[in-house]
Design an enzyme around this catalytic site. Structure first.
Site, PDB file in Angstrom:
ATOM      1  N   ASP A  35      13.441  24.429 -29.731  1.00 34.94           N
ATOM      2  CA  ASP A  35      12.849  23.301 -30.454  1.00 34.94           C
ATOM      3  C   ASP A  35      13.831  22.851 -31.536  1.00 34.94           C
ATOM      4  OD1 ASP A  35       9.510  22.502 -30.878  1.00 34.94           O
ATOM      5  OD2 ASP A  35      11.017  21.738 -32.272  1.00 34.94           O
ATOM      6  N   THR A 132       1.825  13.320 -19.247  1.00 33.47           N
ATOM      7  CA  THR A 132       0.612  12.723 -19.805  1.00 33.47           C
ATOM      8  C   THR A 132      -0.066  11.803 -18.797  1.00 33.47           C
ATOM      9  OG1 THR A 132      -0.141  11.122 -21.458  1.00 33.47           O
ATOM     10  CG2 THR A 132       2.153  10.967 -20.826  1.00 33.47           C
ATOM     11  N   ASP A 133      -1.365  11.604 -18.969  1.00 29.38           N
ATOM     12  CA  ASP A 133      -2.092  10.645 -18.115  1.00 29.38           C
ATOM     13  C   ASP A 133      -1.712   9.205 -18.464  1.00 29.38           C
ATOM     14  OD1 ASP A 133      -3.357  10.438 -20.597  1.00 29.38           O
ATOM     15  OD2 ASP A 133      -5.394  10.616 -19.815  1.00 29.38           O
ATOM     16  N   GLU A 134      -1.026   9.002 -19.610  1.00 36.86           N
ATOM     17  CA  GLU A 134      -0.717   7.634 -20.040  1.00 36.86           C
ATOM     18  C   GLU A 134       0.271   6.945 -19.092  1.00 36.86           C
ATOM     19  OE1 GLU A 134      -0.395   7.097 -24.295  1.00 36.86           O
ATOM     20  OE2 GLU A 134      -1.551   8.911 -24.651  1.00 36.86           O
ATOM     21  N   TYR A 157       6.170   4.931 -25.325  1.00 39.65           N
ATOM     22  CA  TYR A 157       5.933   6.365 -25.114  1.00 39.65           C
ATOM     23  C   TYR A 157       5.630   6.641 -23.646  1.00 39.65           C
ATOM     24  CZ  TYR A 157       3.199  10.690 -24.739  1.00 39.65           C
ATOM     25  OH  TYR A 157       2.701  11.902 -24.332  1.00 39.65           O
ATOM     26  N   ALA A 159       6.068   4.795 -21.031  1.00 44.90           N
ATOM     27  CA  ALA A 159       7.168   4.417 -20.138  1.00 44.90           C
ATOM     28  C   ALA A 159       8.244   5.505 -20.120  1.00 44.90           C
ATOM     29  CB  ALA A 159       7.766   3.081 -20.575  1.00 44.90           C
ATOM     30  N   LYS A 161       7.753   8.733 -20.699  1.00 41.65           N
ATOM     31  CA  LYS A 161       7.234   9.914 -19.984  1.00 41.65           C
ATOM     32  C   LYS A 161       7.216   9.636 -18.470  1.00 41.65           C
ATOM     33  CE  LYS A 161       5.774  13.303 -21.441  1.00 41.65           C
ATOM     34  NZ  LYS A 161       6.397  14.601 -21.838  1.00 41.65           N
ATOM     35  N   LYS A 196      -2.214  11.868 -35.119  1.00 49.20           N
ATOM     36  CA  LYS A 196      -3.111  11.626 -33.995  1.00 49.20           C
ATOM     37  C   LYS A 196      -4.533  11.506 -34.522  1.00 49.20           C
ATOM     38  CE  LYS A 196       0.365  12.219 -31.098  1.00 49.20           C
ATOM     39  NZ  LYS A 196       1.036  13.458 -31.044  1.00 49.20           N
TER      40      LYS A 196
HETATM   41  P1  NAD Z   1       4.286  17.307 -30.624  1.00 51.56           P
HETATM   42  O1  NAD Z   1       4.844  16.006 -31.082  1.00 51.56           O
HETATM   43  O2  NAD Z   1       3.236  17.986 -31.434  1.00 51.56           O
HETATM   44  O3  NAD Z   1       5.467  18.359 -30.438  1.00 51.56           O
HETATM   45  C1  NAD Z   1       6.697  18.025 -29.865  1.00 51.56           C
HETATM   46  C2  NAD Z   1       7.677  19.162 -30.143  1.00 51.56           C
HETATM   47  O4  NAD Z   1       8.923  18.826 -29.514  1.00 51.56           O
HETATM   48  C3  NAD Z   1       7.958  19.375 -31.629  1.00 51.56           C
HETATM   49  O5  NAD Z   1       7.937  20.748 -31.938  1.00 51.56           O
HETATM   50  C4  NAD Z   1       9.360  18.800 -31.817  1.00 51.56           C
HETATM   51  O6  NAD Z   1      10.093  19.426 -32.847  1.00 51.56           O
HETATM   52  C5  NAD Z   1       9.980  19.059 -30.446  1.00 51.56           C
HETATM   53  N1  NAD Z   1      11.066  18.117 -30.150  1.00 51.56           N
HETATM   54  C6  NAD Z   1      11.039  16.760 -30.272  1.00 51.56           C
HETATM   55  N2  NAD Z   1      12.232  16.239 -29.957  1.00 51.56           N
HETATM   56  C7  NAD Z   1      13.028  17.291 -29.609  1.00 51.56           C
HETATM   57  C8  NAD Z   1      14.378  17.399 -29.177  1.00 51.56           C
HETATM   58  N3  NAD Z   1      15.151  16.313 -29.043  1.00 51.56           N
HETATM   59  N4  NAD Z   1      14.879  18.625 -28.906  1.00 51.56           N
HETATM   60  C9  NAD Z   1      14.097  19.729 -29.028  1.00 51.56           C
HETATM   61  N5  NAD Z   1      12.827  19.688 -29.458  1.00 51.56           N
HETATM   62  C10 NAD Z   1      12.292  18.480 -29.737  1.00 51.56           C
HETATM   63  O7  NAD Z   1       3.790  17.023 -29.132  1.00 51.56           O
HETATM   64  P2  NAD Z   1       2.518  17.595 -28.366  1.00 51.56           P
HETATM   65  O8  NAD Z   1       1.347  16.758 -28.665  1.00 51.56           O
HETATM   66  O9  NAD Z   1       2.446  19.060 -28.550  1.00 51.56           O
HETATM   67  O10 NAD Z   1       2.959  17.271 -26.866  1.00 51.56           O
HETATM   68  C11 NAD Z   1       3.756  18.192 -26.141  1.00 51.56           C
HETATM   69  C12 NAD Z   1       4.030  17.628 -24.749  1.00 51.56           C
HETATM   70  O11 NAD Z   1       2.794  17.395 -24.077  1.00 51.56           O
HETATM   71  C13 NAD Z   1       4.754  16.282 -24.781  1.00 51.56           C
HETATM   72  O12 NAD Z   1       5.689  16.278 -23.728  1.00 51.56           O
HETATM   73  C14 NAD Z   1       3.661  15.257 -24.546  1.00 51.56           C
HETATM   74  O13 NAD Z   1       4.162  14.110 -23.901  1.00 51.56           O
HETATM   75  C15 NAD Z   1       2.711  16.039 -23.652  1.00 51.56           C
HETATM   76  N6  NAD Z   1       1.295  15.648 -23.734  1.00 51.56           N
HETATM   77  C16 NAD Z   1       0.658  15.552 -24.957  1.00 51.56           C
HETATM   78  C17 NAD Z   1      -0.694  15.223 -25.009  1.00 51.56           C
HETATM   79  C18 NAD Z   1      -1.438  15.160 -26.341  1.00 51.56           C
HETATM   80  O14 NAD Z   1      -2.614  14.775 -26.341  1.00 51.56           O
HETATM   81  N7  NAD Z   1      -0.850  15.556 -27.445  1.00 51.56           N
HETATM   82  C19 NAD Z   1      -1.400  14.979 -23.831  1.00 51.56           C
HETATM   83  C20 NAD Z   1      -0.720  15.079 -22.602  1.00 51.56           C
HETATM   84  C21 NAD Z   1       0.622  15.432 -22.575  1.00 51.56           C
HETATM   85  P1  TYD Z   2      -4.018   8.891 -30.529  1.00 49.85           P
HETATM   86  O1  TYD Z   2      -4.589  10.149 -31.090  1.00 49.85           O
HETATM   87  O2  TYD Z   2      -2.860   8.258 -31.195  1.00 49.85           O
HETATM   88  O3  TYD Z   2      -3.711   9.186 -28.987  1.00 49.85           O
HETATM   89  P2  TYD Z   2      -3.290   8.149 -27.787  1.00 49.85           P
HETATM   90  O4  TYD Z   2      -2.893   6.859 -28.359  1.00 49.85           O
HETATM   91  O5  TYD Z   2      -2.139   8.877 -27.167  1.00 49.85           O
HETATM   92  O6  TYD Z   2      -4.495   8.067 -26.907  1.00 49.85           O
HETATM   93  O7  TYD Z   2      -5.186   7.794 -30.472  1.00 49.85           O
HETATM   94  C1  TYD Z   2      -6.407   8.050 -29.805  1.00 49.85           C
HETATM   95  C2  TYD Z   2      -7.221   6.781 -29.867  1.00 49.85           C
HETATM   96  O8  TYD Z   2      -7.589   6.540 -31.237  1.00 49.85           O
HETATM   97  C3  TYD Z   2      -6.479   5.538 -29.420  1.00 49.85           C
HETATM   98  O9  TYD Z   2      -7.373   4.651 -28.751  1.00 49.85           O
HETATM   99  C4  TYD Z   2      -6.004   4.900 -30.717  1.00 49.85           C
HETATM  100  C5  TYD Z   2      -7.105   5.258 -31.694  1.00 49.85           C
HETATM  101  N1  TYD Z   2      -6.668   5.420 -33.112  1.00 49.85           N
HETATM  102  C6  TYD Z   2      -7.331   4.733 -34.127  1.00 49.85           C
HETATM  103  O10 TYD Z   2      -8.299   3.972 -33.871  1.00 49.85           O
HETATM  104  N2  TYD Z   2      -6.899   4.895 -35.413  1.00 49.85           N
HETATM  105  C7  TYD Z   2      -5.854   5.694 -35.738  1.00 49.85           C
HETATM  106  O11 TYD Z   2      -5.486   5.782 -36.941  1.00 49.85           O
HETATM  107  C8  TYD Z   2      -5.194   6.424 -34.684  1.00 49.85           C
HETATM  108  C9  TYD Z   2      -4.032   7.328 -34.984  1.00 49.85           C
HETATM  109  C10 TYD Z   2      -5.652   6.255 -33.387  1.00 49.85           C
END
Ligand code: NAD
Ligand code: TYD
Length: 349
Positions: A35, A132-134, A157, A159, A161, A196
């Site tokens: 990381d 991600t599902d996005e 984002y 695009a 992924k 988030k």
């Molecule tokens: P996060 O942003 O909390 O963590 C990302 C981590 O990656 C951090 O520790 C950061 O330091 C590290 N990182 C970033 N750029 C880096 C680089 N260039 N080199 C090395 N390390 C680097 O993200 P998250 O929410 O834990 O998501 C993790 C993975 O899961 C991502 O690939 C994301 O696309 C995927 N994902 C997330 C969600 C969600 O709801 N959070 C859902 C589906 C998939």
């Molecule tokens: P987020 O947690 O950013 O996840 P994602 O955009 O990847 O789904 O956002 C979840 C939902 O909440 C999304 O529809 C955007 C909305 N949202 C707000 O309404 N206000 C906020 O301040 C944030 C961060 C998200």
């Protein structure tokens, strides 16, 4: 020889839950957490396991080709579980290039080093891309994303992924690199960075700050407790079939505004506030550009083939999550004292 597994992004939200699960469950593996510790990476997330014999932290950037080649040569990782990414849609709107760099180029650098190391000797090797599902874009009022839904990403984002998913497949087809991909819905739980929705709103409710709801609040997401995602990743890693994709979701759709009201109800109870008090903080703000209306996952493939399903209801998971933030205020404090303040002011000015 112990199997060596490289987990990237292990200091982030989901990655830290995956690292913990693997370190605690598999003493027979050596787990390496790579990381670069961006704003989203926090080694505090792993303070309970970082002294374990089977755990090593490597600080480095996945886009640094020379460094990545060197650690693959030095440690000879058998498998990669790739989570490192820029992960927040709003940041991808203000800074799309850094998403292309980390999510596309960084993924390619890892794929390339893995290919160069094993040179077709793929027995018992695996590259697992956590996605991600996005990537599927947005749904209307009905329907679900399946593993065969065409990719149709709308944000920088998603695009980026989608592009990295395509490169993983391309390395599989072109070089025979064994891979699996999982595409998961929105996660929530302990250690999520307060950019988030859920942790941001929990923190704002605690501090009696406005709750910024984008647009009309009718956007829908399918929420999954992060520990259940980590369990699914473990299953896909061990039992998933080569070249397959698995959709992971919570069977748990919520319109943002309904979720926010549930959060307010639970927080009123936990903070000893009167009914309706936190709800007064709800403030409708300008919408996110290109805001996807609805995400919802059909997780029947992973359910039928690998026997996975979520272990907690949303009400239970949300309650555990709030408790974690209430019991770990110093974790949140150390974040909001830093660059977060600037981010927050720019994003919500
Ligand atoms: P996060 O942003 O909390 O963590 C990302 C981590 O990656 C951090 O520790 C950061 O330091 C590290 N990182 C970033 N750029 C880096 C680089 N260039 N080199 C090395 N390390 C680097 O993200 P998250 O929410 O834990 O998501 C993790 C993975 O899961 C991502 O690939 C994301 O696309 C995927 N994902 C997330 C969600 C969600 O709801 N959070 C859902 C589906 C998939
Ligand atoms: P987020 O947690 O950013 O996840 P994602 O955009 O990847 O789904 O956002 C979840 C939902 O909440 C999304 O529809 C955007 C909305 N949202 C707000 O309404 N206000 C906020 O301040 C944030 C961060 C998200």
């Amino acid at each position: 020889m112990k199997k060596k597994i490289l987990i990237t992004g292990g200091a982030g939200f989901i990655g830290s839950h995956v690292v913990r699960l693997f370190v605690n469950t598999y003493p027979e593996y050596d787990i390496f957490n790579l990381d670069s510790l961006t704003y989203a990476g926090n080694l505090e997330n792993l303070s309970d396991i970082d002294k374990s014999d089977n755990y090593t932290f490597l600080k480095g950037d996945i886009t640094n080709e020379e460094y990545i080649e060197s650690i693959f040569k030095e440690y000879r990782f058998d498998s990669v579980v790739h989570l490192a990414a820029e992960s927040h849609v709003d940041r991808s709107i203000t800074d799309p290039l850094s998403f292309a760099k980390t999510n596309i180029l960084g993924s390619m650098v890892l794929l390339n080093s893995f290919k160069n190391l094993w040179q077709n000797n793929w027995n018992d090797k695996l590259f697992y891309h956590v996605s991600t599902d996005e990537v599927y874009g947005t749904l209307g009022e009905t329907g679900l994303f399946t593993e065969t839904t065409p990719y149709d990403p709308n944000s920088p984002y998603s695009a980026s992924k989608a592009s990295s998913d395509h490169f993983v497949r391309a390395y599989g087809e072109t070089y025979g690199l064994p891979y699996v991909i999982s595409n998961c819905s929105n996660n929530y739980g302990a250690n999520q960075f307060p950019e988030k929705l859920i942790p941001l709103f929990i923190n704002n409710i605690i501090n009696n700050k406005a709750l910024p709801v984008y647009g009309n609040g009718k956007y829908t997401r399918d929420w999954l407790y992060v520990v259940d995602h980590a369990i699914a990743i473990d299953l896909v890693f061990h039992k998933g079939k080569n070249k397959e994709t698995y959709n992971i979701g919570g069977f748990n759709e919520w319109q943002n505004i309904d979720l926010i009201k549930l959060l307010c109800v639970q927080m009123n109870q936990k903070l000893g506030r009167s009914e309706g008090e936190s709800e007064k903080l709800i403030t409708y703000v300008k919408d996110r550009p290109g805001h996807d209306l609805r995400y919802a996952i059909d997780a029947s493939k992973i359910n039928k083939e690998l026997g996975w399903k979520p272990s907690v209801t949303f009400e239970q998971g949300l309650s555990k999550t709030i408790d974690w933030y209430l019991n770990n205020k110093e974790w949140m404090q150390s974040i909001v004292n830093g660059d977060y303040k600037n981010y927050y002011e720019k994003q919500y000015k």
